[in-house]
Scaffold this active site. Structure first.
Site, PDB file in Angstrom:
ATOM      1  N   LYS A 132      37.771  21.883  15.073  1.00 49.15           N
ATOM      2  CA  LYS A 132      37.796  23.307  14.678  1.00 49.15           C
ATOM      3  C   LYS A 132      38.920  23.532  13.686  1.00 49.15           C
ATOM      4  CE  LYS A 132      40.355  26.356  15.896  1.00 49.15           C
ATOM      5  NZ  LYS A 132      41.294  27.333  16.438  1.00 49.15           N
ATOM      6  N   ARG A 153      55.386   8.314  27.229  1.00 46.38           N
ATOM      7  CA  ARG A 153      54.934   8.230  28.620  1.00 46.38           C
ATOM      8  C   ARG A 153      56.032   7.575  29.464  1.00 46.38           C
ATOM      9  NH1 ARG A 153      51.459   4.013  25.887  1.00 46.38           N
ATOM     10  NH2 ARG A 153      52.651   2.120  26.246  1.00 46.38           N
ATOM     11  N   ARG A 206      33.108  23.119  14.729  1.00 49.10           N
ATOM     12  CA  ARG A 206      33.233  24.579  14.768  1.00 49.10           C
ATOM     13  C   ARG A 206      33.755  25.095  13.428  1.00 49.10           C
ATOM     14  NH1 ARG A 206      36.917  25.605  19.582  1.00 49.10           N
ATOM     15  NH2 ARG A 206      36.750  27.726  18.777  1.00 49.10           N
ATOM     16  N   ARG A 258      10.828  48.240  22.090  1.00 42.21           N
ATOM     17  CA  ARG A 258      10.217  47.088  22.771  1.00 42.21           C
ATOM     18  C   ARG A 258      11.107  45.847  22.772  1.00 42.21           C
ATOM     19  NH1 ARG A 258       4.612  47.030  19.942  1.00 42.21           N
ATOM     20  NH2 ARG A 258       4.487  44.921  20.778  1.00 42.21           N
ATOM     21  N   GLY A 286      -3.178  49.161   9.223  1.00 44.25           N
ATOM     22  CA  GLY A 286      -3.921  49.906   8.218  1.00 44.25           C
ATOM     23  C   GLY A 286      -4.914  48.973   7.537  1.00 44.25           C
TER      24      GLY A 286
HETATM   25  C1  UD1 Z   1       2.673  50.442   9.046  1.00 47.02           C
HETATM   26  C2  UD1 Z   1       1.599  50.837   8.032  1.00 47.02           C
HETATM   27  C3  UD1 Z   1       0.329  50.059   8.355  1.00 47.02           C
HETATM   28  C4  UD1 Z   1       0.586  48.593   8.343  1.00 47.02           C
HETATM   29  C5  UD1 Z   1       1.737  48.245   9.287  1.00 47.02           C
HETATM   30  C6  UD1 Z   1       2.130  46.811   9.134  1.00 47.02           C
HETATM   31  C7  UD1 Z   1       2.058  53.150   7.402  1.00 47.02           C
HETATM   32  C8  UD1 Z   1       1.658  54.549   7.604  1.00 47.02           C
HETATM   33  N1  UD1 Z   1       1.368  52.240   8.109  1.00 47.02           N
HETATM   34  O1  UD1 Z   1       2.203  50.879  10.300  1.00 47.02           O
HETATM   35  O2  UD1 Z   1      -0.673  50.373   7.425  1.00 47.02           O
HETATM   36  O3  UD1 Z   1      -0.570  47.882   8.695  1.00 47.02           O
HETATM   37  O4  UD1 Z   1       2.897  49.038   9.005  1.00 47.02           O
HETATM   38  O5  UD1 Z   1       3.052  46.472  10.135  1.00 47.02           O
HETATM   39  O6  UD1 Z   1       2.945  52.860   6.614  1.00 47.02           O
HETATM   40  N2  UD1 Z   1       9.804  53.633   9.628  1.00 47.02           N
HETATM   41  C9  UD1 Z   1      10.865  54.456   9.340  1.00 47.02           C
HETATM   42  N3  UD1 Z   1      10.749  55.790   9.537  1.00 47.02           N
HETATM   43  C10 UD1 Z   1       9.611  56.346   9.996  1.00 47.02           C
HETATM   44  C11 UD1 Z   1       8.535  55.510  10.310  1.00 47.02           C
HETATM   45  C12 UD1 Z   1       8.656  54.151  10.103  1.00 47.02           C
HETATM   46  O7  UD1 Z   1      11.919  53.969   8.904  1.00 47.02           O
HETATM   47  O8  UD1 Z   1       9.579  57.580  10.133  1.00 47.02           O
HETATM   48  C13 UD1 Z   1       9.936  52.189   9.409  1.00 47.02           C
HETATM   49  C14 UD1 Z   1       9.899  51.396  10.689  1.00 47.02           C
HETATM   50  O9  UD1 Z   1      11.206  51.178  11.153  1.00 47.02           O
HETATM   51  C15 UD1 Z   1       9.255  50.100  10.252  1.00 47.02           C
HETATM   52  C16 UD1 Z   1       8.350  50.506   9.128  1.00 47.02           C
HETATM   53  O10 UD1 Z   1       8.814  51.739   8.658  1.00 47.02           O
HETATM   54  O11 UD1 Z   1      10.207  49.183   9.745  1.00 47.02           O
HETATM   55  C17 UD1 Z   1       6.903  50.600   9.573  1.00 47.02           C
HETATM   56  O12 UD1 Z   1       6.803  51.598  10.553  1.00 47.02           O
HETATM   57  P1  UD1 Z   1       5.862  51.454  11.798  1.00 47.02           P
HETATM   58  O13 UD1 Z   1       5.972  52.657  12.624  1.00 47.02           O
HETATM   59  O14 UD1 Z   1       6.078  50.151  12.462  1.00 47.02           O
HETATM   60  O15 UD1 Z   1       4.456  51.464  11.059  1.00 47.02           O
HETATM   61  P2  UD1 Z   1       3.086  50.986  11.624  1.00 47.02           P
HETATM   62  O16 UD1 Z   1       2.485  52.057  12.445  1.00 47.02           O
HETATM   63  O17 UD1 Z   1       3.229  49.669  12.232  1.00 47.02           O
END
Ligand code: UD1
Ligand code: CA
Length: 460
Positions: free
Chosen positions: A341, A430, A323, A22, A148
């Site tokens: 700079k 000059r 700078r 996004r 969550g």
């Molecule tokens: C997660 C929480 C949710 C919480 C929310 C807050 C879980 C299951 N859920 O949901 O309860 O309210 O964050 O924003 O933890 N990531 C990985 N690998 C993966 C999946 C995720 O590295 O396989 C990382 C993502 O890059 C991110 C973070 O974990 O930085 C959270 O993942 P995301 O998919 O955004 O979780 P949510 O569904 O938002």
């Protein structure tokens, strides 16, 4: 900064394997910047300040750019790859080797949540130190959709239920999961390994660590933080919101530490900006990374500073640009439309108007006239200009580097200086001025006559 958790070792795992689609960007989401530092950099700094002695960043496959950022910001941190995205618990387990080392506390941070304070991570650690198996961070959400939910009974955290798995009744809960967590290092690996993926998304949820811990007779506790602190970034609108929140907080800190911000909402700091006492910052000033401003200095309106230090009592701007490598000693004056700079400007030296000072050393008390340019670049190499203490460079002079103007020397206005000028000498390069008496009168008479003659020949 924060109190260390005395004697307890701590592993921090930062999840940075996000897709970030996004953001609509070629750059990985976690490398987008807030206050001049990548969001990942913010997370690294926060967990380090919370006392983590081992830090592992979990990145997606083919993310050499993210690994490179870790190596730049915190070379001591490790990097592991989560090959497939199977959920937050699965991501944490990518750091299995580190988990198996058996630290006292394990904290999990998200690289896209850059405003979490070190104190908050420290509080999660403290909860574990006080006997919790899991400590989760929650917040009261204005709009809880998607988060969550904390299921709390009799003050005890029983489970975290993902929005997609939640019942109608659970969706009415406003206390939401921020995602960050601390686990007791003695149980962390066993808890994580016990998490399954039987849920609406077929993912391994880190949030299930709570229910697993509770089922094993361990205590789970909920801590809370303000929503602004735990807001995550998924798109550039949220990135701007986080930036704005950071700036709001930093302006307040700077003012409370003794600087005057005439119009605080128009001044922008970097995460590492250092501002002394009794500094006055006028409206519309931008501090890029690496700026230090000494006590009593004034930064006038519309100035842009980056990689620069401003000495005590110095004055910069309005409309000045400092700078990287600009080093202003005490009481230096850099005025409107002056760019500096990679130059050291000695105590009390002045360049008040319209000048470029690059790759230079300017001695104390020197005066650089309006329109002075250090010609530091020949298209291939940069060369240095040295201006001695107390020298006076007349307006609109070009100093062709490498060149040295001796201490106390004068350079006549409009000179192009290509040779060194000895101390206390005068250099003028000059063309000599000539005067012709009555020339203008004759010119005007001739001009008027030719115009009249032309009109006779071509009547309208
Ligand atoms: C997660 C929480 C949710 C919480 C929310 C807050 C879980 C299951 N859920 O949901 O309860 O309210 O964050 O924003 O933890 N990531 C990985 N690998 C993966 C999946 C995720 O590295 O396989 C990382 C993502 O890059 C991110 C973070 O974990 O930085 C959270 O993942 P995301 O998919 O955004 O979780 P949510 O569904 O938002
Ligand atoms: Ca998220």
């Amino acid at each position: 900064m924060t109190e260390m958790q005395c004697g307890r070792s701590c592993l921090a795992i930062i999840l940075a394997a996000g897709e970030g689609t996004r953001m609509k960007s070629r750059r990985p989401k976690v490398l987008h910047e807030v206050a001049g530092r990548s969001m990942l950099g913010h997370a690294l700094a926060a967990v380090a300040q919370a006392g983590a002695d081992e830090i592992v960043v979990v990145i997606g496959p083919d993310r050499a750019d993210v690994a490179a950022e870790v190596a730049t910001v915190l070379p001591a941190a490790g990097v592991v790859v989560q090959v497939e995205r199977k959920g937050t618990a699965h991501a944490v387990l990518a750091a299995r080797e580190a988990l198996a080392r058996g630290h006292d506390d394990v904290i999990v941070a998200f690289a896209d949540t850059p405003l979490v304070r070190p104190e908050t991570f420290a509080a999660l650690r403290r909860a574990v130190g006080d006997g919790a198996g899991v400590a989760a961070l929650g917040f009261e959400a204005r709009d809880p959709a998607g988060y969550g939910r904390f299921v709390v009974r009799d003050g005890a955290l029983e489970a975290i239920v993902e929005h997609k798995d939640a019942s109608e009744a659970q969706r009415a809960i406003m206390l939401c999961n921020a995602g960050l967590m601390a686990l007791d290092g003695r149980h962390a690996l066993a808890i994580l390994d016990a998490i399954g993926s039987a849920n609406a998304q077929n993912e391994f949820y880190l949030t299930d660590a709570v229910a697993v811990a509770v089922a094993r007779g361990l205590k789970a506790v909920a801590l809370t933080a303000p929503e602004v602190e735990v807001q995550g970034v998924n798109d550039r609108v949220q990135l701007a919101a986080v930036e704005s929140e950071f700036q709001r907080g930093r302006r307040r800190e700077v003012m409370l530490a003794g600087a005057t911000l005439v119009a605080p909402e128009t001044v922008f700091f970097s995460v590492d900006t250092r501002i002394g006492r009794d500094v006055v910052i006028e409206p519309n000033v931008v501090f890029g990374p690496g700026v230090t401003v000494g006590d009593g200095a004034v930064i006038h309106a519309f100035s842009h500073l980056e990689g620069a230090s401003v000495g005590e009592g110095a004055s910069v701007g309005p409309y000045a640009r400092l700078r990287p490598g600009a080093r202003l000693a005490r009481n230096v004056r850099i005025g409107n439309f002056v760019e500096v700079k990679a130059a050291e400007i000695g105590e009390g030296a002045k360049a008040n108007h319209l000048a470029y000072i690059g790759d230079a050393t300017v001695g104390a008390g020197a005066n650089i006239g309006a329109g002075t340019i250090t010609c530091n670049y020949d298209g291939f190499l940069k060369s240095r200009t040295v201006i001695g203490a107390g020298a006076f460079v007349g307006s609109n002079s070009s100093l062709v580097a490498p060149v040295t103007i001796g201490a106390g020397a004068y350079v006549g206005s409009g000179s192009v200086v290509t040779k060194d000028v000895p101390a206390d000498a005068l250099a003028v390069s000059r063309a000599r001025q000539i005067e012709r008496e009555g020339w203008a009168t004759t010119f005007r008479e001739k001009g008027a006559a030719s115009k009249a003659a032309a009109r006779v020949k071509t009547p309208e």
